[in-house]
Design a protein around this motif. Structure first.
Motif, PDB file in Angstrom:
ATOM      1  N   LYS A 275      -4.228  11.924  19.794  1.00 22.56           N
ATOM      2  CA  LYS A 275      -4.407  10.497  20.084  1.00 22.56           C
ATOM      3  C   LYS A 275      -4.679   9.663  18.838  1.00 22.56           C
ATOM      4  O   LYS A 275      -4.715   8.441  18.893  1.00 22.56           O
ATOM      5  CB  LYS A 275      -5.568  10.327  21.062  1.00 22.56           C
ATOM      6  N   ARG A 276      -4.891  10.322  17.729  1.00 17.56           N
ATOM      7  CA  ARG A 276      -5.131   9.573  16.494  1.00 17.56           C
ATOM      8  C   ARG A 276      -4.286  10.154  15.366  1.00 17.56           C
ATOM      9  O   ARG A 276      -4.007  11.359  15.331  1.00 17.56           O
ATOM     10  CB  ARG A 276      -6.604   9.636  16.086  1.00 17.56           C
ATOM     11  N   LEU A 277      -3.932   9.260  14.465  1.00 18.27           N
ATOM     12  CA  LEU A 277      -3.245   9.686  13.248  1.00 18.27           C
ATOM     13  C   LEU A 277      -4.139   9.328  12.081  1.00 18.27           C
ATOM     14  O   LEU A 277      -4.529   8.171  11.918  1.00 18.27           O
ATOM     15  CB  LEU A 277      -1.891   8.982  13.102  1.00 18.27           C
ATOM     16  N   PHE A 278      -4.484  10.324  11.301  1.00 16.50           N
ATOM     17  CA  PHE A 278      -5.252  10.103  10.067  1.00 16.50           C
ATOM     18  C   PHE A 278      -4.271  10.056   8.909  1.00 16.50           C
ATOM     19  O   PHE A 278      -3.252  10.765   8.915  1.00 16.50           O
ATOM     20  CB  PHE A 278      -6.247  11.249   9.835  1.00 16.50           C
ATOM     21  N   PHE A 279      -4.557   9.268   7.917  1.00 18.08           N
ATOM     22  CA  PHE A 279      -3.703   9.231   6.737  1.00 18.08           C
ATOM     23  C   PHE A 279      -4.479   8.630   5.567  1.00 18.08           C
ATOM     24  O   PHE A 279      -5.571   8.081   5.751  1.00 18.08           O
ATOM     25  CB  PHE A 279      -2.417   8.443   7.000  1.00 18.08           C
ATOM     26  N   CYS A 280      -3.908   8.744   4.397  1.00 22.64           N
ATOM     27  CA  CYS A 280      -4.536   8.194   3.198  1.00 22.64           C
ATOM     28  C   CYS A 280      -3.733   6.976   2.735  1.00 22.64           C
ATOM     29  O   CYS A 280      -2.510   6.939   2.918  1.00 22.64           O
ATOM     30  CB  CYS A 280      -4.570   9.224   2.078  1.00 22.64           C
TER      31      CYS A 280
ATOM     32  N   ASN B  25       0.838  -1.206   0.000  1.00 23.59           N
ATOM     33  CA  ASN B  25       0.000   0.000   0.000  1.00 23.59           C
ATOM     34  C   ASN B  25       0.866   1.247   0.000  1.00 23.59           C
ATOM     35  O   ASN B  25       2.020   1.216   0.429  1.00 23.59           O
ATOM     36  CB  ASN B  25      -0.900   0.039   1.250  1.00 23.59           C
ATOM     37  N   MET B  26       0.265   2.314  -0.458  1.00 29.13           N
ATOM     38  CA  MET B  26       0.941   3.613  -0.449  1.00 29.13           C
ATOM     39  C   MET B  26       0.262   4.469   0.610  1.00 29.13           C
ATOM     40  O   MET B  26      -0.912   4.827   0.461  1.00 29.13           O
ATOM     41  CB  MET B  26       0.815   4.289  -1.819  1.00 29.13           C
ATOM     42  N   GLU B  27       0.990   4.731   1.694  1.00 30.44           N
ATOM     43  CA  GLU B  27       0.454   5.580   2.760  1.00 30.44           C
ATOM     44  C   GLU B  27       1.025   6.990   2.605  1.00 30.44           C
ATOM     45  O   GLU B  27       2.222   7.157   2.348  1.00 30.44           O
ATOM     46  CB  GLU B  27       0.863   5.041   4.141  1.00 30.44           C
ATOM     47  N   THR B  28       0.143   7.966   2.797  1.00 28.38           N
ATOM     48  CA  THR B  28       0.598   9.355   2.625  1.00 28.38           C
ATOM     49  C   THR B  28      -0.334  10.318   3.346  1.00 28.38           C
ATOM     50  O   THR B  28      -1.331   9.902   3.939  1.00 28.38           O
ATOM     51  CB  THR B  28       0.708   9.706   1.121  1.00 28.38           C
ATOM     52  N   PHE B  29      -0.015  11.609   3.295  1.00 30.16           N
ATOM     53  CA  PHE B  29      -0.809  12.690   3.883  1.00 30.16           C
ATOM     54  C   PHE B  29      -1.195  12.420   5.341  1.00 30.16           C
ATOM     55  O   PHE B  29      -2.375  12.398   5.684  1.00 30.16           O
ATOM     56  CB  PHE B  29      -2.082  12.936   3.064  1.00 30.16           C
ATOM     57  N   PRO B  30      -0.220  12.204   6.215  1.00 25.44           N
ATOM     58  CA  PRO B  30      -0.595  11.980   7.615  1.00 25.44           C
ATOM     59  C   PRO B  30      -1.039  13.286   8.271  1.00 25.44           C
ATOM     60  O   PRO B  30      -0.569  14.367   7.912  1.00 25.44           O
ATOM     61  CB  PRO B  30       0.727  11.507   8.227  1.00 25.44           C
TER      62      PRO B  30
ATOM     63  N   ASN C  22      -7.961   5.609   0.170  1.00 23.99           N
ATOM     64  CA  ASN C  22      -8.893   5.584   1.301  1.00 23.99           C
ATOM     65  C   ASN C  22      -8.407   6.553   2.369  1.00 23.99           C
ATOM     66  O   ASN C  22      -7.225   6.911   2.407  1.00 23.99           O
ATOM     67  CB  ASN C  22      -8.927   4.183   1.933  1.00 23.99           C
ATOM     68  N   LEU C  23      -9.326   6.942   3.212  1.00 23.35           N
ATOM     69  CA  LEU C  23      -8.965   7.799   4.338  1.00 23.35           C
ATOM     70  C   LEU C  23      -9.088   6.952   5.601  1.00 23.35           C
ATOM     71  O   LEU C  23     -10.160   6.430   5.918  1.00 23.35           O
ATOM     72  CB  LEU C  23      -9.912   9.001   4.369  1.00 23.35           C
ATOM     73  N   LEU C  24      -7.977   6.800   6.304  1.00 21.56           N
ATOM     74  CA  LEU C  24      -7.916   5.870   7.434  1.00 21.56           C
ATOM     75  C   LEU C  24      -7.423   6.593   8.686  1.00 21.56           C
ATOM     76  O   LEU C  24      -6.927   7.713   8.610  1.00 21.56           O
ATOM     77  CB  LEU C  24      -6.930   4.725   7.112  1.00 21.56           C
ATOM     78  N   SER C  25      -7.560   5.902   9.819  1.00 20.76           N
ATOM     79  CA  SER C  25      -6.959   6.447  11.040  1.00 20.76           C
ATOM     80  C   SER C  25      -6.602   5.311  11.979  1.00 20.76           C
ATOM     81  O   SER C  25      -7.167   4.209  11.895  1.00 20.76           O
ATOM     82  CB  SER C  25      -7.907   7.423  11.745  1.00 20.76           C
TER      83      SER C  25
END
Lengths: 583, 499
Positions: free
Chosen positions: B303-308, B291-296, B325-328
């Motif tokens: 307390k949370r980290l959001f990323f795409c 997967n390609m994770e980006t934009f943290p 996708n937008l995940l956390s």
């Protein structure tokens, strides 16, 4: 006596003007096209608020008239002549001598040499002119220690107008005060100190790069994207040169006073020095190459296609960029496939060479791809040219962007660019006419349909495919077709050429195929040993002429001068290129 | 009666008083001369920028504007308390700062009404008035952005600037004129704090520059263990950590597409940088090879980290199929560790679109993000729009009143969560401009307004785009000269990895 001096300087003016007009007037056109000067008060105010903004403003204001190269030659000749006159007057402050007229030519020669460098802008000459003007005024004014105080105060004014040049002005002022033995000359160090403080304050406040960056090499300066650093480089060197010339003036004064040398020997030494320096300042090979490029670019803007052909034809060994201009001119005249090989071509790079990330090549490629209908690629190069233009943008690039976006139907961006050009005196009338054309296009809804399934990323396409895209029936571009066909010929890939041309005979219905296409087809037939030699698309004369060529080639190929004999007989044919040209 | 004294004639005081009375009446009459008799037009005037019906903060600079047709005109600005007018020969209205401040304060929580009179074909026309709502909510004092020409492969002049939103003052934070024309980007602030920030320089003087209370630290973030130097940043609210993406990014060009340029990642990951210990923390959930994770981005409580994230696909052939996708997941700042459960807030496969640039409002209520048909570099996608997720209710607002039919992309929040600023290309499709939008406590958005400028022709003449707008609570106070010296001559620190 004064009339003699006036005559001398009028002759100098005439000489400088002739030099500009005869050697390289096109450099002014090149300088004009890499600046976007919008004469709006709030933009001018912004620049005037920064110390040193004044001379840049004057330089750019004058450069906008460079579109007319005769006016540009006149303006520059006048400025350089004024520099010479002021320098002479400064030397006369040391002592009054006739030979100072000749010494004063040396900084003029230096500037004539420097201005041939594409990184140079008129601001450099304007800044230096004002600097020595204030230097002269200061020397006229300085009489007592109180005058030094007043000059110290005015040095702030000079700093405001000329920026960091105030340091160089102050250095020369101190030196001249010493040489001219002014009373209390050591007070001039106060002005130097002030100049340094002002300059340092500006650097400390991050208003501009330090003047000391100008000590780096020429190569470093040319690698910088804005002209600021290069101007510092020029001014430091002109100041050092001025320093040396004032010292020479002073030493000659001493020698003449002590009658250690006869006057005629002094004149001889000065004359030899001036001629020697003048010789050094003559344009070199690089300057001459730039001159040709400048001329080609200028002729392209004037749409003087015959002029381009003549210029390139005169060159012994034209480079790829010159050939790119040449082939574009041939295509504009509809003669690419008829006359391409009458010139010395050098492979596919003769059509479009490898991009080197420079402004001039970006602008040229934008023009070529616009001609072949590749709007997106043309736009990309126009945007690069716009970005790479050293003084805020390029009207030439904007014109292409207007044309491209007009065809694409992006009228908001077209309006933006047109409104910009309407504010510039040299482009206002063009912009008005273009606006009418664009409106007409909008009304007729003539929008280039460049979208849809045909889109691909350019990294997945080679040049060949780029041109092939323009061969669809719905958007057929004849120039793109000829570029593609000629690229095969230049690569000596006559099988691909044959396949391409077979599918497009219908575009030449009712007329003969272009000369080189017939030559190539004849070559293909005989190379592939086809049984039926007659072909309705190939004239009989080409088949028989090729047959003669082959016999002549077999006969002459083994002789040491065979190449030149073949060239003299068949040098204007594709056959000569195919068999004799090494790629 | 006249009393000559030398060359001066003193007029009798009674007559003097009469003279001054008449003069005053004349002046007053001139100042309050009546508005012209005008034919009423039942429509609002067309103005540029379009400030009709916008909601503005009470502490914004004057909204200078012009009429689309340059004619002799009068603009009357009225608050519930007072009014003033401006006359113009060309239809452009540059509102005096003090008058604007006064009227904005008077109209706080209410509206400023603007009526335009225009002289056309030898007669005056009076258009229907338009209103400008003045919110009680103020906006942060400064806005930081980069200005750069929308180039393709090459760049020239660029700089990071800070703009005082109350006035028109724009100051250079750093311009690449002073740093050998290199590239600079990705300025980021910890909770809108101007004293805690970072940015990158690329090419010459490359490195990440962390500036805390005037102290400048230069870091060399290029290592063999990561696919690139550190890229998109997001500060942890404590200021002790920064989440970065690392990206193998490529740029390409369309042969025939209105989007002109395509920027895509071949691969990307997310890492956390511990600012105090100068260590890189990694986690397998953020470093997945498939997967390609980006934009943290961190939540405001940290307390949370959001990323795409998007599945890795062969590039560049599959660029249209990449959808993020937008995940956390949770983050424990004490232990420097992540949770094991990933939550999905935006499911690309379901929606058929791709999400990027998640940003949580400082009050933790809303998550603003950008969506487009595919990919992650949305400034070149005309279909890119903003959406807002209510983290409490889970409702998604499509922000139809905010978006246009052109690009809306990068965005950031004000410190009071009542405003966000975003990039848009709605004006001409190519040059990015900044718009500011109000969000009330219920999540309702107002009509966004273009960042005001002193000259009404500013945007017409500007050939630069605005990038990465970030609202901050005060002015960045850094010694620019020192920053340049450190850039050019400072020895960069290296990254170490937490094992």
């Amino acid at each position: 006596m004064k009339w003699k001096i006036a005559t001398f300087w009028m002759l100098v003016f005439a000489g400088i003007l002739s030099f500009f007009c005869l050697f390289n007037p096109f450099i002014f056109s090149q300088q004009e096209e890499v600046q976007l000067f919008i004469p709006e008060w709030y933009l001018i105010k912004e620049r005037l608020l920064i110390p040193g903004g004044f001379y840049g403003l004057v330089g750019q204001s004058l450069a906008q008239f460079y579109k007319n190269i005769d006016v540009a030659c006149f303006i520059n000749a006048l400025i350089y002549c004024l520099i010479g006159i002021l320098f002479y007057l400064l030397l006369q402050k040391i002592t009054s001598c006739v030979y100072h007229l000749f010494i004063a030519l040396i900084p003029v020669f230096a500037l004539l040499k420097i201005q041939l460098n594409p990184s140079f802008v008129l601001d450099g000459a304007i800044g230096f002119l004002f600097m020595i003007f204030f230097l002269y005024l200061s020397l006229l004014f300085v009489k007592s220690k109180w005058s030094y105080l007043i000059l110290a105060i005015t040095s702030f004014f000079i700093y405001y107008l000329l920026g960091q040049l105030v340091v160089l002005y102050a250095v020369l002022f101190v030196f001249l005060c010493f040489l001219t033995r002014e009373n209390n000359w050591y007070y001039s160090f106060g002005i130097l100190a002030l100049g340094c403080i002002f300059s340092y304050t500006g650097v400390r406040m991050a208003l501009y790069i330090p003047l000391t960056d100008g000590v780096y090499s020429l190569r470093y300066q040319e690698s910088q994207l804005s002209p600021e650093s290069f101007l510092n480089y020029v001014w430091i060197r002109l100041t050092v040169l001025s320093f040396i010339l004032f010292l020479i003036g002073f030493l000659f004064k001493k020698i003449v006073e002590k009658k250690e040398l006869p006057t005629w020997i002094t004149f001889l030494i000065v004359g030899a020095g001036v001629i020697g320096y003048g010789y050094y300042a003559l344009p070199d090979l690089f300057d001459k190459q730039n001159r040709v490029l400048g001329q080609l670019a200028y002729m392209e803007k004037q749409q003087d296609w015959n002029g381009i052909l003549q210029v390139v034809q005169k060159e012994k060994d034209p480079g790829n960029i010159n050939l790119n201009y040449l082939n574009m001119a041939l295509a504009k005249k509809g003669e690419l496939a008829d006359k391409m090989f009458t010139y010395d071509q050098k492979g596919v790079q003769s059509l479009i060479m490898s991009w080197n990330g420079t402004y001039y090549l970006s602008a040229l490629f934008s023009d070529i791809y616009l001609m072949t209908g590749n709007l997106s690629v043309s736009e990309s190069y126009a945007m690069e040219a716009q970005t790479l233009a050293k003084r805020g943008g390029s009207p030439r690039a904007l014109k292409n962007l207007i044309e491209i976006n007009c065809r694409k139907g992006d009228y908001e961006i077209v309006n933006k660019y047109l409104n910009l050009l309407r504010k510039m005196p040299g482009y206002a009338s063009w912009a008005e006419k273009k606006k009418e054309n664009c409106l007409t296009q909008l009304q007729m809804q003539c929008v280039h349909n460049s979208f849809g399934n045909k889109d691909k990323l350019l990294s997945l396409l080679d040049m060949e495919t780029l041109w092939r895209v323009q061969l669809d029936e719905s958007s057929f571009n004849q120039t793109a077709f000829e570029y593609l066909a000629c690229s095969y010929l230049l690569a000596k890939d006559i099988d691909k050429f044959k396949t391409l041309i077979e599918g497009k005979y219908d575009i030449y219905i009712g007329k003969a195929l272009p000369v080189h296409f017939q030559e190539a087809l004849a070559l293909w037939k005989l190379e592939n040993k086809t049984e039926v030699l007659e072909d309705p698309h190939i004239g009989e004369e080409y088949m028989s002429k090729f047959d003669q060529f082959r016999k002549y080639f077999i006969h002459e190929a083994s002789h040491s001068d065979g190449y030149f004999k073949l060239q003299s007989q068949y040098g204007d044919t594709y056959w000569f290129y195919y068999y004799c040209k090494q790629l | 009666m006249e009393i000559p004294i030398g060359s001066i004639t003193i007029v009798n005081s009674y007559e003097m008083k009469q003279f001054y009375l008449i003069l005053s009446l004349f002046v007053l009459t001139a100042c309050s001369r009546a508005l012209p008799e005008a034919e009423v037009v039942q429509q609002q005037p067309e103005i540029i920028p379009d400030y009709r019906g916008v909601i503005i903060p009470c502490n914004i600079a004057p909204l200078n504007f012009k009429l689309t047709k340059p004619e002799k005109s009068i603009a009357v600005f009225a608050s519930p308390v007072s009014e003033f007018r401006i006359e113009s020969y060309k239809g452009d209205f540059e509102i005096p700062q003090k008058k604007w401040e006064k009227i904005s304060l008077e109209a706080k929580g209410k509206e400023i009404e603007c009526t335009i009179y225009q002289y056309k074909n030898n007669a005056w026309l009076k258009y229907s008035p338009f209103s400008i709502s003045v919110s009680k909510d103020s906006i942060d004092s400064h806005l930081v952005y980069r200005k750069i020409a929308p180039g393709y492969r090459m760049w020239s002049e660029m700089g990071i600037y800070q703009r005082n939103l109350r006035t028109f003052e724009e100051k250079e934070f750093l311009s690449n004129r002073l740093t050998n024309n290199n590239c600079m980007n990705c300025h980021s602030f910890c909770m809108q704090n101007p004293d805690k920030m970072l940015f990158h320089q690329r090419s010459t003087h490359a490195g990440t520059y962390i500036i805390q209370n005037g102290e400048i630290e230069k870091l060399n973030t290029k290592t063999d263990r990561l696919i690139s130097a550190l890229v998109y940043p997001s500060w942890h609210p404590s200021g002790d950590f920064v989440a970065f993406s690392v990206n193998d990014t490529k740029q390409d060009f369309h042969s025939s597409d209105p989007n002109r340029i395509e920027v895509f990642d071949n691969t990307s990951d997310v890492v956390i940088y511990d600012v105090k210990k100068r260590e890189i923390i990694t986690d397998s959930l953020l470093l997945s090879p498939n997967n390609m994770e980006t934009f943290p981005t961190f939540s405001p409580d940290g307390k949370r980290l959001f990323f795409c994230s998007a599945p890795v696909l062969p590039m560049p052939e599959s660029f249209r199929e990449v959808k993020y996708n937008l995940l956390s997941l949770t983050f424990d700042s004490q232990r420097r560790s992540f949770g094991s459960q990933i939550d999905t807030l935006y499911q690309a496969r379901q929606t058929g679109r791709s999400a990027k640039f998640p940003r949580v409002s400082p009050d933790g209520r809303y998550l603003l993000y950008t969506v487009s048909d595919y990919g992650n570099f949305s400034i070149w996608h005309k279909d890119a729009d903003l959406q807002m997720l209510d983290l409490a209710s889970g409702n998604v607002d499509l922000l139809s009143g905010v978006n246009s039919d052109n690009v809306e992309s990068y965005h950031s929040w004000s410190s009071n969560s009542r405003w966000f600023v975003f990039s848009s290309r709605r004006d001409d499709g190519l040059y990015t401009r900044l718009y500011i939008c109000h969000v009330d406590e219920q999540g309702r958005t107002g009509k966004p307004f273009l960042l005001p400028q002193e000259s009404v022709d500013y945007y017409d003449n500007l050939l630069f785009s605005f990038n990465v707008p970030e609202l901050i609570k005060g002015r960045i106070k850094v010694d620019t000269h020192k920053l340049i010296e450190i850039s050019k001559y400072g020895k960069p620190g290296s990254l170490i990895f937490s094992e």
